[in-house]
Design a protein around this motif. Structure first.
Motif, short mmCIF file in Angstrom:
data_model
loop_
_atom_site.label_atom_id
_atom_site.label_comp_id
_atom_site.label_asym_id
_atom_site.label_seq_id
_atom_site.Cartn_x
_atom_site.Cartn_y
_atom_site.Cartn_z
N SER A 187 -14.75 1.75 -6.11
CA SER A 187 -13.99 0.53 -6.36
C SER A 187 -14.63 -0.34 -7.42
O SER A 187 -14.03 -1.34 -7.84
CB SER A 187 -13.82 -0.26 -5.06
N THR A 188 -15.82 0.02 -7.90
CA THR A 188 -16.44 -0.74 -8.98
C THR A 188 -15.64 -0.64 -10.28
O THR A 188 -15.88 -1.41 -11.20
CB THR A 188 -17.88 -0.27 -9.24
N GLN A 189 -14.71 0.28 -10.35
CA GLN A 189 -13.87 0.38 -11.55
C GLN A 189 -12.90 -0.80 -11.66
O GLN A 189 -12.29 -1.00 -12.70
CB GLN A 189 -13.09 1.69 -11.57
N PHE A 190 -12.78 -1.57 -10.58
CA PHE A 190 -11.92 -2.75 -10.58
C PHE A 190 -12.78 -4.01 -10.65
O PHE A 190 -13.90 -4.04 -10.14
CB PHE A 190 -11.06 -2.79 -9.31
N GLN A 191 -12.26 -5.05 -11.27
CA GLN A 191 -12.97 -6.32 -11.38
C GLN A 191 -12.62 -7.18 -10.17
O GLN A 191 -11.46 -7.56 -9.97
CB GLN A 191 -12.57 -7.04 -12.66
N TYR A 192 -13.60 -7.49 -9.34
CA TYR A 192 -13.36 -8.35 -8.18
C TYR A 192 -14.67 -8.93 -7.66
O TYR A 192 -15.75 -8.40 -7.93
CB TYR A 192 -12.66 -7.56 -7.06
N ASN A 193 -14.56 -10.04 -6.95
CA ASN A 193 -15.69 -10.67 -6.29
C ASN A 193 -15.42 -10.69 -4.79
O ASN A 193 -14.58 -11.45 -4.32
CB ASN A 193 -15.90 -12.10 -6.79
N SER A 194 -16.13 -9.88 -4.05
CA SER A 194 -15.90 -9.82 -2.61
C SER A 194 -16.76 -10.81 -1.85
O SER A 194 -16.58 -11.00 -0.64
CB SER A 194 -16.17 -8.40 -2.08
N TYR A 195 -17.70 -11.46 -2.56
CA TYR A 195 -18.55 -12.47 -1.91
C TYR A 195 -18.55 -13.72 -2.78
O TYR A 195 -19.42 -13.91 -3.63
CB TYR A 195 -19.97 -11.94 -1.72
N PRO A 196 -17.53 -14.56 -2.60
CA PRO A 196 -17.35 -15.71 -3.49
C PRO A 196 -18.55 -16.65 -3.58
O PRO A 196 -18.79 -17.25 -4.63
CB PRO A 196 -16.13 -16.43 -2.88
N ALA A 197 -19.32 -16.78 -2.50
CA ALA A 197 -20.45 -17.70 -2.52
C ALA A 197 -21.47 -17.34 -3.60
O ALA A 197 -22.12 -18.22 -4.17
CB ALA A 197 -21.12 -17.73 -1.15
N ASP A 198 -21.61 -16.05 -3.89
CA ASP A 198 -22.53 -15.59 -4.93
C ASP A 198 -21.80 -15.17 -6.20
O ASP A 198 -22.42 -14.67 -7.13
CB ASP A 198 -23.38 -14.41 -4.42
N ASN A 199 -20.48 -15.34 -6.20
CA ASN A 199 -19.65 -14.97 -7.36
C ASN A 199 -19.89 -13.52 -7.78
O ASN A 199 -20.07 -13.22 -8.96
CB ASN A 199 -19.91 -15.92 -8.54
N CYS A 200 -19.91 -12.64 -6.80
CA CYS A 200 -20.17 -11.22 -7.08
C CYS A 200 -19.56 -10.37 -5.97
O CYS A 200 -18.94 -10.89 -5.04
CB CYS A 200 -21.67 -10.95 -7.21
N SER A 201 -19.77 -9.09 -6.06
CA SER A 201 -19.29 -8.16 -5.04
C SER A 201 -20.46 -7.46 -4.37
O SER A 201 -21.44 -7.11 -5.02
CB SER A 201 -18.36 -7.12 -5.67
N TYR A 202 -20.34 -7.29 -3.07
CA TYR A 202 -21.29 -6.50 -2.29
C TYR A 202 -20.59 -5.38 -1.53
O TYR A 202 -21.25 -4.52 -0.96
CB TYR A 202 -22.03 -7.38 -1.28
N ASP A 203 -19.26 -5.41 -1.51
CA ASP A 203 -18.48 -4.50 -0.67
C ASP A 203 -17.75 -3.48 -1.54
O ASP A 203 -17.05 -3.87 -2.49
CB ASP A 203 -17.47 -5.31 0.16
N TYR A 204 -17.86 -2.20 -1.16
CA TYR A 204 -17.32 -1.14 -2.01
C TYR A 204 -16.73 -0.01 -1.19
O TYR A 204 -17.02 0.15 0.00
CB TYR A 204 -18.41 -0.57 -2.93
N ILE A 205 -15.92 0.77 -1.88
CA ILE A 205 -15.41 2.02 -1.33
C ILE A 205 -15.76 3.12 -2.33
O ILE A 205 -15.41 3.02 -3.51
CB ILE A 205 -13.89 1.97 -1.12
N PHE A 206 -16.47 4.13 -1.88
CA PHE A 206 -16.77 5.33 -2.67
C PHE A 206 -15.86 6.45 -2.15
O PHE A 206 -15.82 6.70 -0.93
CB PHE A 206 -18.22 5.78 -2.49
N ILE A 207 -15.17 7.12 -3.04
CA ILE A 207 -14.32 8.25 -2.64
C ILE A 207 -14.71 9.48 -3.44
O ILE A 207 -15.02 9.38 -4.63
CB ILE A 207 -12.82 7.93 -2.80
N PRO A 208 -14.71 10.66 -2.81
CA PRO A 208 -15.04 11.89 -3.53
C PRO A 208 -14.11 12.07 -4.74
O PRO A 208 -12.98 11.58 -4.77
CB PRO A 208 -14.83 12.98 -2.49
#
Length: 227
Positions: A187-208
């Motif tokens: 999911s890093t191929q998409f631009q998003y912030n899953s943790y707004p307090a740090d203005n970044c993402s920590y949550d992901y989905i990896f698929i084969p």
């Protein structure tokens, strides 16, 4: 396998923080998106807040239509906080599915300076006549610890190529590098912030690599400190 379509959802529940207020919103959100598979982190069985047999997962699933679910306690919060004389409080991971699954667990190595204990909840999900493994993860909130946990989990994943989903506690650049190195789409191929307090993402989905993302959305509804 390539023709299988799945809707996946992951959410850090944020344990019991304002949970009575947030629970109806969480339930409504899950009903709205109607995922085939949902993973949760920071699910608690806290006997100062819930009765035996009614942890946070059981409270949620009592209002949802998942026929299959599992909770894995990964740490004793009282031990983590060095608290004695308090009611039992375990925190862990959860998996809900419209499809039957069997569960296993992987205990990750603990860095000497890491207060937390971490595990991987492994679900062996039956999709028609074909099994698909899924790893639900929540790595420790430290760059080094999270990197070590991710590398160890990916090493276990080499032979079975599971979907890996959850709170990685690492920035998107590091997660993207790990995904590419280990032959995953992520999911890093998409631009998003899953943790707004740090203005970044920590949550992901990896698929084969045999899978691809048809659509991805970082949910905007505020039901947790993670979105």
């Amino acid at each position: 396998m390539s023709s299988t379509k799945l809707t996946l959802l992951t959410l850090n529940i944020q344990n019991y923080h304002n949970f009575d207020e947030r629970k109806p919103k969480i339930v409504a959100l899950i009903k709205k998106y109607n995922p085939d598979i949902a993973s949760f982190q920071e699910i608690r069985d806290d006997r100062s807040k819930n009765e035996s047999g009614m942890n946070q997962l059981q409270q949620l699933t009592s209002e949802l239509k998942f026929p299959y679910s599992a909770f894995l306690a990964t740490m004793d919060i009282n031990k983590v906080k060095n608290i004695t004389g308090k009611p039992m409080c375990h925190e862990g991971l959860a998996l809900c599915s419209k499809f039957p699954f069997l569960t296993e667990e992987i205990t990750l190595k603990k860095h000497p300076e890491d207060r937390h204990t971490r595990k991987v909840l492994v679900g062996q999900i039956t999709l028609g006549h074909r099994p698909q493994a899924i790893f639900v993860v929540h790595f420790s909130p430290d760059n080094l610890f999270a990197q070590l946990h991710a590398e160890e989990s990916l090493n276990y994943a080499k032979k079975i190529q599971p979907i890996i989903i959850g709170d990685f506690n690492m920035r998107s650049k590091e997660a993207q590098q790990l995904a590419e190195k280990n032959n995953y789409n992520s999911s890093t191929q998409f631009q998003y912030n899953s943790y707004p307090a740090d203005n970044c993402s920590y949550d992901y989905i990896f698929i084969p690599k045999q899978f691809s993302f048809l659509k991805f959305e970082c949910i905007e509804e505020t039901v947790s400190d993670h979105s």
